[in-house]
Structures are given as structure tokens and as C-alpha cells.
Design an enzyme around this catalytic site. Structure first.
Site, PDB file in Angstrom:
ATOM      1  N   ARG A 220       0.830  -1.207   0.000  1.00  0.00           N
ATOM      2  CA  ARG A 220       0.000   0.000   0.000  1.00  0.00           C
ATOM      3  C   ARG A 220       0.870   1.266   0.000  1.00  0.00           C
ATOM      4  O   ARG A 220       0.551   2.249  -0.660  1.00  0.00           O
ATOM      5  CB  ARG A 220      -0.911  -0.009   1.227  1.00  0.00           C
TER       6      ARG A 220
ATOM      7  N   HIS B 197      -5.831  -6.383  -3.064  1.00  0.00           N
ATOM      8  CA  HIS B 197      -6.740  -6.578  -1.929  1.00  0.00           C
ATOM      9  C   HIS B 197      -7.031  -8.055  -1.674  1.00  0.00           C
ATOM     10  O   HIS B 197      -7.954  -8.378  -0.931  1.00  0.00           O
ATOM     11  CB  HIS B 197      -8.039  -5.793  -2.140  1.00  0.00           C
TER      12      HIS B 197
ATOM     13  N   ASN C 170      -3.029   9.633   4.126  1.00  0.00           N
ATOM     14  CA  ASN C 170      -1.813   8.879   4.452  1.00  0.00           C
ATOM     15  C   ASN C 170      -1.607   8.690   5.953  1.00  0.00           C
ATOM     16  O   ASN C 170      -0.634   8.069   6.373  1.00  0.00           O
ATOM     17  CB  ASN C 170      -0.589   9.591   3.861  1.00  0.00           C
TER      18      ASN C 170
ATOM     19  N   HIS D  98       0.685   4.273  -2.670  1.00  0.00           N
ATOM     20  CA  HIS D  98       0.495   5.674  -2.277  1.00  0.00           C
ATOM     21  C   HIS D  98       1.671   6.545  -2.721  1.00  0.00           C
ATOM     22  O   HIS D  98       1.506   7.738  -2.924  1.00  0.00           O
ATOM     23  CB  HIS D  98       0.298   5.784  -0.756  1.00  0.00           C
TER      24      HIS D  98
END
Length: 306
Positions: free
Chosen positions: A35, A172, A72, A39
Site C-alpha cells: 500500500r 486486496h 496517508n 500511495h
């Protein structure tokens, strides 16, 4: 692939010697790093701009770096720690050569593989950013309740298509979400005071046990993939077909005519998913790469070179 062939030839191995024991002790570090990479790449490209630490003096002040932004705030500390550990090992062997952006890309690949996913080669040579700008975050990352239109728009802005959206959402298959990101689907879907009619009723019931309508703990997390939460496989797509998607943005991929055939294709064939995922990770990992003087090679990932 061979960017460091003459300067740090063993870089993949050095990072791998850190990620493997980390994963053994704490498998949740895998999806956390994955992740983090996502990001990073979606805000100004894969340039380690997400890794710059907030300055301690700024408590309660305006956001100064990407990490200060709401989107974040709940990136797990263990993800940042994993990258710093890998970077420290690389620095020991090849000081001042390998960027944090490349270390993050390598660590993400390792964790995918360690969880049972594909092993793919990672291109290298991304420079680290000289800035981390909080103003660039909003609108660059999808939300948990994004429509397929919004998702496609966010991905298109990075040069990524519907195939990349569906393949990368397959990340996911591992990892966990906080209740806040899907609680609306359990109790009050779009103001109806009813659960999302698309979600399997048994899943609604089970998730309500973990996530009360109000007063729940902010610490509770629920797996994205209810069938095999720690296995990097293609079960995520079968779950979407069975109306077991956790986020609105997950389930939407099966409900929309533009993406449903892609979900069905990957649900049917794990190898096809692995190929698609590896190809899309390569494309995402190449977004807006900084070269030459446009970037730096940090010694510590949380701090710019001074």
C-alpha cells in the site's frame, strides 16, 4: 533491470535478506508495504516522496509533507520501518548508490512473492524526490467508496487503464481495512438506512459484529479477502462475483459493465492474474520516474539530502 549492475549488483538479494525474515515474523508488513508503494507512485510518481517524515515541531500545524495528509495518516508505521531496514542493509553494502524509491519497489515485489504471489523483475533507476508536497495528495488517490468512473479517471491520470485498475485492485487479496472505510455499506447505504443490497447478507451480519454503527474502536480491522486473507491469490475476484467485496470500490468493479469481464477473466485463472498483476506493477512502478538532477539519492529514506 541492471541499473545497479556495476555499482550494487546484489541489491535484490540484500533487500530480500531483510524482507523474508520480516514477513516471517509479521506477515501484515507485506500488504502494508504494498500500500505504501501504491500511495507513493500515485502522488507525483514513484519517487519515495511518501517516505519523508513529518517534522516533529509541526504537531497540529498545517500539513507540510505527504504523510501529514488524511489519506496517508493511517499508513502503518511497520511499512516505513521495513523500507528503512532494507535501505540500511543496502547502504552498508553500497553506500549512497541505491535510492529509497528503488528499495520500496523491490520490497513491494518481495512481499507479493512471499505471500504466495508472482515473482517479477523490477526495473531500477528511480531517483528520490527533492520535495514531498501535501497539496498533491488530494484527488490523486481513490477513495474506498469511489465509483468506477472516479477510479478510471484517477488511473488514467497516471497513464493506467481499466486493465491496470482491475489487476492492481487484486492486491486486496491480502491486507486489512478499518471499519470507517466500509461501515456505510453495513448500516446506511447512500442514506437508505439499510445495508448495501449488493453485499451478501451473511457478510453484512459478520461485519456488523466487528464494526458497530457508532462507538466502534478505530483499531479494528477486517480482511479484504474473506476467504484467504493471508494468501496472495485470485480469490479476491471470486469474492466479488459472490458479492463478498469489502469496499464499495472493490464491489463496483464487478457491478460495472466496463470492468466486469476483466474481473471474470482473472477470477477464472490464477496464472492470468499473476501475469496481469506483474505487468501492471511494472507500469505503475514506472509512473513519472525522476532522473538525473531532478532527484536525489537519500541516505535515510525519511530525510532529504542536506
Amino acid at each position: 533491470m541492471d541499473f545497479y549492475a556495476k555499482t550494487c549488483a546484489a541489491v535484490d538479494q540484500i533487500v530480500g535478506n531483510v524482507t523474508a525474515p520480516l514477513f516471517r515474523d509479521n506477515p501484515a508488513a507485506g500488504p502494508a508495504v504494498l500500500r505504501l508503494f501504491y500511495h507513493d507512485c500515485f502522488v507525483e510518481g514513484c519517487d519515495a516522496s511518501i517516505l519523508i517524515a513529518p517534522t516533529g515541531s509541526n504537531a497540529g500545524g498545517p500539513p507540510r509533507v505527504e504523510r501529514d495528509m488524511e489519506e496517508n495518516r493511517n499508513l502503518p508505521q511497520e511499512a516505513f520501518d521495513a523500507v528503512e531496514m532494507a535501505k540500511a542493509a543496502v547502504e552498508k553494502a553500497c553506500p549512497g548508490v541505491v535510492t529509497c524509491a528503488d528499495v520500496l519497489a523491490l520490497a513491494a515485489r518481495d512481499f507479493v512473492h512471499l505471500a504466495g504471489g508472482p515473482y517479477y523483475q523490477v526495473k531500477k533507476g528511480r531517483k528520490d524526490s527533492k520535495v514531498s508536497l501535501p497539496g498533491k495528495v488530494r484527488g490523486s488517490l481513490p477513495r474506498a467508496n469511489s465509483t468506477v468512473d472516479e477510479l478510471l479517471r484517477v488511473f488514467a491520470a497516471k497513464g493506467l487503464g481499466a486493465g491496470d485498475l482491475v489487476a492492481l485492485s487484486g492486491a486486496h487479496t491480502v491486507g486489512f481495512a478499518h471499519c470507517a472505510h466500509f461501515v456505510g455499506r453495513l448500516y446506511d447505504f447512500r442514506g437508505t438506512r439499510q445495508p448495501d443490497p449488493v453485499m451478501d447478507a451473511r457478510l453484512v451480519k459478520a461485519l456488523r459484529m466487528s464494526c458497530p454503527f457508532t462507538g466502534g474502536s478505530a483499531r479494528v480491522v477486517v480482511p479484504f479477502d474473506v476467504s484467504t486473507p493471508f494468501q496472495f491469490d485470485h480469490a479476491y475476484y471470486a469474492n466479488l462475483q459472490a458479492r463478498l467485496g469489502l469496499l464499495g470500490s472493490d464491489q463496483a468493479l464487478f457491478l460495472d459493465a466496463r470492468t466486469r469481464p476483466l474481473v471474470q477473466e482473472l477470477a477464472a485463472d490464477k496464472e492470468r492474474f499473476f501475469q496481469a498483476f506483474a505487468a501492471s506493477m511494472d507500469r505503475m512502478g514506472s509512473v513519472r520516474v525522476k532522473k538525473g538532477r531532478k532527484g536525489e539519492v537519500r541516505r535515510v529514506c525519511s530525510q532529504h539530502l542536506h
